[in-house]
Design a protein around this motif. Sequence first.
Motif, PDB file in Angstrom:
ATOM      1  N   VAL A 165      11.327  81.898   8.928  1.00 16.98           N
ATOM      2  CA  VAL A 165       9.855  81.380   9.553  1.00 16.98           C
ATOM      3  C   VAL A 165      10.174  80.417  10.805  1.00 16.98           C
ATOM      4  O   VAL A 165       9.750  80.791  11.736  1.00 16.98           O
ATOM      5  N   VAL A 169       9.329  81.179  14.865  1.00 23.55           N
ATOM      6  CA  VAL A 169       8.681  80.377  15.510  1.00 23.55           C
ATOM      7  C   VAL A 169       9.485  80.194  16.822  1.00 23.55           C
ATOM      8  O   VAL A 169       9.021  79.834  17.942  1.00 23.55           O
ATOM      9  N   ALA A 199       9.718  73.659  10.521  1.00 22.60           N
ATOM     10  CA  ALA A 199       9.123  74.760   9.584  1.00 22.60           C
ATOM     11  C   ALA A 199      10.056  75.245   8.641  1.00 22.60           C
ATOM     12  O   ALA A 199      10.903  75.650   8.958  1.00 22.60           O
ATOM     13  N   ALA A 201      10.164  77.345   4.728  1.00 23.02           N
ATOM     14  CA  ALA A 201       9.640  78.119   3.845  1.00 23.02           C
ATOM     15  C   ALA A 201      10.474  78.292   2.652  1.00 23.02           C
ATOM     16  O   ALA A 201      10.051  79.190   1.827  1.00 23.02           O
ATOM     17  N   ILE A 226       2.824  75.654   5.637  1.00 22.46           N
ATOM     18  CA  ILE A 226       2.794  76.529   6.952  1.00 22.46           C
ATOM     19  C   ILE A 226       1.805  77.484   7.370  1.00 22.46           C
ATOM     20  O   ILE A 226       1.605  77.988   8.211  1.00 22.46           O
ATOM     21  N   ASP A 242       6.554  75.324   0.717  1.00 16.32           N
ATOM     22  CA  ASP A 242       6.925  75.195   2.204  1.00 16.32           C
ATOM     23  C   ASP A 242       6.308  73.811   2.840  1.00 16.32           C
ATOM     24  O   ASP A 242       5.408  73.328   2.337  1.00 16.32           O
ATOM     25  N   LEU A 244       5.194  72.155   7.170  1.00 15.83           N
ATOM     26  CA  LEU A 244       5.258  72.296   8.540  1.00 15.83           C
ATOM     27  C   LEU A 244       4.993  70.677   9.243  1.00 15.83           C
ATOM     28  O   LEU A 244       4.089  70.275   8.672  1.00 15.83           O
ATOM     29  N   THR A 258       3.275  80.958  11.696  1.00 16.25           N
ATOM     30  CA  THR A 258       3.519  80.903  10.293  1.00 16.25           C
ATOM     31  C   THR A 258       2.551  81.179   9.339  1.00 16.25           C
ATOM     32  O   THR A 258       2.693  81.562   8.228  1.00 16.25           O
TER      33      THR A 258
END
Length: 260
Positions: A165, A169, A199, A201, A226, A242, A244, A258
Amino acid sequence: MAPSPPVPDRAPPSASADDHRLAVALADEAGRLLVALRAELRESGAATLKDEGDRRSHELLMDRLGAERPADAVLSEEGIDGAARLSAARTWIIDPLDGTREFSEPPRPDWAVHVALVAGGLPIAGAVALPAQGITLSTGAPSAPPGAVPARPRVIVSRSRPPKVALAVAEALGAELVEMGSAGAKVAAVVLGAADVYAHAGGQYEWDSAAPVAVAAAAGFHTSRIDGVALAYNRPDPWLPDLLVCHPSLTEQVLAVTRR
């Protein structure tokens, strides 16, 4: 991907000024202990550094919280979890040594101590100490608001296993990858302006992100799952799939990637 439980509609109790001060004091005290321990056991090997760092910092924080906040529950990475915290009005979520691997590789500076106070599912006070860097971020004295994003944003990743992820990004933003160790150090880099997006995951526990999320949100950064769902803490299962944390001006661009 299953959604997180919603954050309660009822606003959580606010933290007192003393709660904010205590979070900083505890993170700093544990950080000083770890710096001294690292010097003392430098020649003892990585395994000893990891074990002793985790144990001694945990014991210090548990003793201090027991004395300062005897009515509050505690969830620690190094402790035994129990159901009592689920009915507690306030729970301290702590990671006595975030980044044991980095701590065991002197002179690496990318490790941290996390201390957060959670009420109503939300971190309401917290501190992230970066002892090897002489820095402590806190909700009591939030960092400066986010500055401008550079022409080429920076996405922060682990050295050994950058998640897909984060790579997606970075590609979408035309971003530079920045490698770093512990979760606390990564979020701190975003808050301090050394990176713009974190980010993750690969899954973490609540103690990995509760304090970093508290200080990032207090400074004006975006924090969520995310998929954009709000983070909720002190749940029966402390596993968080996850996370963010990013500069607010990049939030929609990042979530467009995401959420796929």
